[in-house]
Design a protein around this motif. Structure first.
Motif, PDB file in Angstrom:
ATOM      1  N   LEU A  88       0.849  -1.373  -0.120  1.00 18.87           N
ATOM      2  CA  LEU A  88      -0.062   0.199  -0.058  1.00 18.87           C
ATOM      3  C   LEU A  88       1.037   1.186  -0.007  1.00 18.87           C
ATOM      4  N   ALA A  89       1.947   1.178   0.692  1.00 17.34           N
ATOM      5  CA  ALA A  89       2.575   2.512   0.950  1.00 17.34           C
ATOM      6  C   ALA A  89       3.341   2.472  -0.550  1.00 17.34           C
ATOM      7  N   GLY A  90       4.027   1.401  -0.913  1.00 18.49           N
ATOM      8  CA  GLY A  90       4.828   1.550  -2.207  1.00 18.49           C
ATOM      9  C   GLY A  90       3.950   2.145  -3.338  1.00 18.49           C
ATOM     10  N   ASN A  91       2.579   1.898  -3.513  1.00 23.34           N
ATOM     11  CA  ASN A  91       1.938   2.309  -4.377  1.00 23.34           C
ATOM     12  C   ASN A  91       1.576   3.863  -4.109  1.00 23.34           C
ATOM     13  N   TYR A  92       1.237   4.302  -2.859  1.00 23.07           N
ATOM     14  CA  TYR A  92       1.276   5.384  -2.564  1.00 23.07           C
ATOM     15  C   TYR A  92       2.185   6.428  -2.818  1.00 23.07           C
ATOM     16  N   LEU A  93       3.511   5.966  -2.852  1.00 23.74           N
ATOM     17  CA  LEU A  93       4.654   6.589  -2.849  1.00 23.74           C
ATOM     18  C   LEU A  93       5.191   6.688  -4.305  1.00 23.74           C
ATOM     19  N   GLY A  94       4.514   5.902  -5.071  1.00 24.64           N
ATOM     20  CA  GLY A  94       4.835   5.727  -6.432  1.00 24.64           C
ATOM     21  C   GLY A  94       6.400   5.173  -6.868  1.00 24.64           C
ATOM     22  N   MET A  95       6.535   4.172  -6.084  1.00 30.83           N
ATOM     23  CA  MET A  95       7.770   3.488  -6.271  1.00 30.83           C
ATOM     24  C   MET A  95       7.687   2.467  -7.541  1.00 30.83           C
ATOM     25  N   SER A  96       8.809   2.457  -8.100  1.00 32.36           N
ATOM     26  CA  SER A  96       9.095   1.381  -9.311  1.00 32.36           C
ATOM     27  C   SER A  96       9.020   0.291  -8.974  1.00 32.36           C
ATOM     28  N   ASN A  97       9.222  -0.875  -9.648  1.00 30.45           N
ATOM     29  CA  ASN A  97       9.266  -2.171  -9.111  1.00 30.45           C
ATOM     30  C   ASN A  97      10.420  -2.571  -8.531  1.00 30.45           C
ATOM     31  N   PHE A  98      11.756  -2.054  -9.079  1.00 37.11           N
ATOM     32  CA  PHE A  98      13.077  -2.402  -8.609  1.00 37.11           C
ATOM     33  C   PHE A  98      13.106  -1.636  -7.177  1.00 37.11           C
ATOM     34  N   GLU A  99      12.471  -0.324  -7.095  1.00 33.19           N
ATOM     35  CA  GLU A  99      12.681   0.226  -5.937  1.00 33.19           C
ATOM     36  C   GLU A  99      11.937  -0.381  -4.705  1.00 33.19           C
ATOM     37  N   PHE A 100      10.867  -1.057  -4.888  1.00 34.47           N
ATOM     38  CA  PHE A 100      10.018  -1.623  -4.131  1.00 34.47           C
ATOM     39  C   PHE A 100      10.608  -2.730  -3.771  1.00 34.47           C
ATOM     40  N   GLY A 101      11.243  -3.691  -4.546  1.00 34.18           N
ATOM     41  CA  GLY A 101      11.626  -4.840  -4.334  1.00 34.18           C
ATOM     42  C   GLY A 101      13.081  -4.565  -3.385  1.00 34.18           C
ATOM     43  N   ALA A 102      13.742  -3.654  -3.714  1.00 32.77           N
ATOM     44  CA  ALA A 102      15.109  -3.274  -3.016  1.00 32.77           C
ATOM     45  C   ALA A 102      14.677  -2.962  -1.171  1.00 32.77           C
ATOM     46  N   TRP A 103      13.491  -1.876  -1.357  1.00 32.90           N
ATOM     47  CA  TRP A 103      13.065  -1.569  -0.170  1.00 32.90           C
ATOM     48  C   TRP A 103      12.622  -2.627   0.892  1.00 32.90           C
ATOM     49  N   SER A 104      11.721  -3.640   0.325  1.00 33.56           N
ATOM     50  CA  SER A 104      11.474  -4.727   0.885  1.00 33.56           C
ATOM     51  C   SER A 104      12.415  -5.570   1.473  1.00 33.56           C
ATOM     52  N   ALA A 105      13.441  -5.830   0.690  1.00 30.84           N
ATOM     53  CA  ALA A 105      14.571  -6.578   1.005  1.00 30.84           C
ATOM     54  C   ALA A 105      15.528  -6.070   2.122  1.00 30.84           C
ATOM     55  N   LEU A 106      15.208  -4.814   2.269  1.00 35.41           N
ATOM     56  CA  LEU A 106      16.263  -4.030   3.360  1.00 35.41           C
ATOM     57  C   LEU A 106      15.427  -3.830   4.556  1.00 35.41           C
ATOM     58  N   ALA A 107      13.974  -3.594   4.600  1.00 35.86           N
ATOM     59  CA  ALA A 107      13.183  -3.121   5.674  1.00 35.86           C
ATOM     60  C   ALA A 107      12.459  -4.267   6.258  1.00 35.86           C
ATOM     61  N   ILE A 108      12.345  -5.380   5.691  1.00 37.93           N
ATOM     62  CA  ILE A 108      11.308  -6.473   6.218  1.00 37.93           C
ATOM     63  C   ILE A 108      12.109  -7.748   6.647  1.00 37.93           C
ATOM     64  N   HIS A 109      11.731  -8.278   7.742  1.00 39.93           N
ATOM     65  CA  HIS A 109      12.554  -9.259   8.624  1.00 39.93           C
ATOM     66  C   HIS A 109      12.831 -10.538   7.661  1.00 39.93           C
ATOM     67  N   ASP A 110      11.816 -11.515   7.750  1.00 38.95           N
ATOM     68  CA  ASP A 110      11.841 -12.702   7.196  1.00 38.95           C
ATOM     69  C   ASP A 110      11.708 -12.797   5.939  1.00 38.95           C
TER      70      ASP A 110
END
Length: 282
Positions: free
Chosen positions: A130-152
């Motif tokens: 939801l946040a990624g769509n709201y912030l207008g992130m690209s596919n690559f940006e969102f994938g990298a963000w998830s990899a860095l910020a989410i635990h499991d």
């Protein structure tokens, strides 16, 4: 769920100390971690993560030691602080399961750390897309963000897959960079918690874990083999967590407080915007 099922099983059946799940203790967890090592290839992970590897390493180290510092300030027992810091910095439940037998964490301590990380992962799967769509992130940006910020890892892939298939591929690749930090984490944990005990033996499963990584690096297992090994690893981890649950002692749960949750939330609040800024502007 595996931990809670173990707790319920022990509670209703009043298990004796000689029951098999208590005797095998953390052995299934250790086997699961060793098999997990056979799915990690150092050259591949270093190659595909080369752009973000320095940042991933910085995030892992900074998050881990920040967690230990906050835990000390809040007066949290160092085993719980160590578990939560490792889970938040590297790969959630897998990291905590890997170091629990090394630091001699009590079942109650592993339970509360697992529960906290599980709740944050559940929130991440819902809120991150939801946040990624709201912030207008690209596919690559969102994938990298998830990899860095989410635990499991599972939650990283789950969140990224909701966003797009490309995001899931990016997230899975970059998450390997964090998973590799399991190796120094295990070694550091053994040094910190066992150096004062001269009779303590070096945990043998650490050696097998490193050997498994070397074997995968040499033979370069294909996707089907790695997927099979991941399934087997998860099965052993689930059994191991069930065994941990059967060792639960409700009388010791009263010694725990809400401070571990505060620690995990403080780390997450710092990591999420930092990771976003990194992938968006660097």
């Amino acid at each position: 769920m595996s931990i809670f099922l173990g707790i319920l099983f022990a509670y209703f059946f009043k298990l004796p100390k000689t029951f098999i799940s208590k005797k095998v203790s953390t052995i299934p967890l250790q086997i699961g971690i060793v098999i997990l090592g056979a799915t990690i290839s150092l050259p591949y992970a270093l190659d595909v993560s080369s752009e973000y590897l320095p940042w991933i390493s910085l995030f892992v180290v900074a998050s881990f030691f920040a967690g230990l510092l906050i835990g000390k300030i809040l007066g949290i027992h160092r085993r719980i602080a160590f578990l939560l810091s490792a889970g938040a910095a590297i790969c959630g439940g897998t990291a905590m399961a890997a170091i629990a037998p090394i630091i001699k964490a009590k079942p109650q301590e592993l339970l509360i750390a697992m529960t906290i990380i599980f709740l944050l992962n559940a929130l991440a799967i819902i809120l991150f897309p939801l946040a990624g769509n709201y912030l207008g992130m690209s596919n690559f940006e969102f994938g990298a963000w998830s990899a860095l910020a989410i635990h499991d890892t599972s939650s990283v892939i789950g969140s990224a897959l909701i966003f797009s298939n490309e995001s899931a591929q990016v997230a899975a690749t970059l998450k390997l960079g964090r998973t590799i930090w399991l190796i120094p984490l295990i070694l550091i944990a053994n040094w910190i918690f066992n150096r004062e005990v001269t009779a303590a033996k070096f945990p043998r499963f650490i050696i097998f874990f490193i050997l498994a990584i070397i074997i995968n690096t040499l033979f370069n297992f294909n996707y089907e083999v790695q997927n099979f090994l991941q399934t087997i690893s998860q099965a052993f981890l689930i059994v191991g967590l069930f065994c941990i649950g059967t060792q639960f002692n409700s009388s010791e749960l009263s010694s725990l407080s809400g401070k571990p949750l505060i620690l995990a939330l403080m780390l997450w609040v710092a990591v999420i915007p930092s990771a976003y800024y990194l992938v968006k502007y660097f």
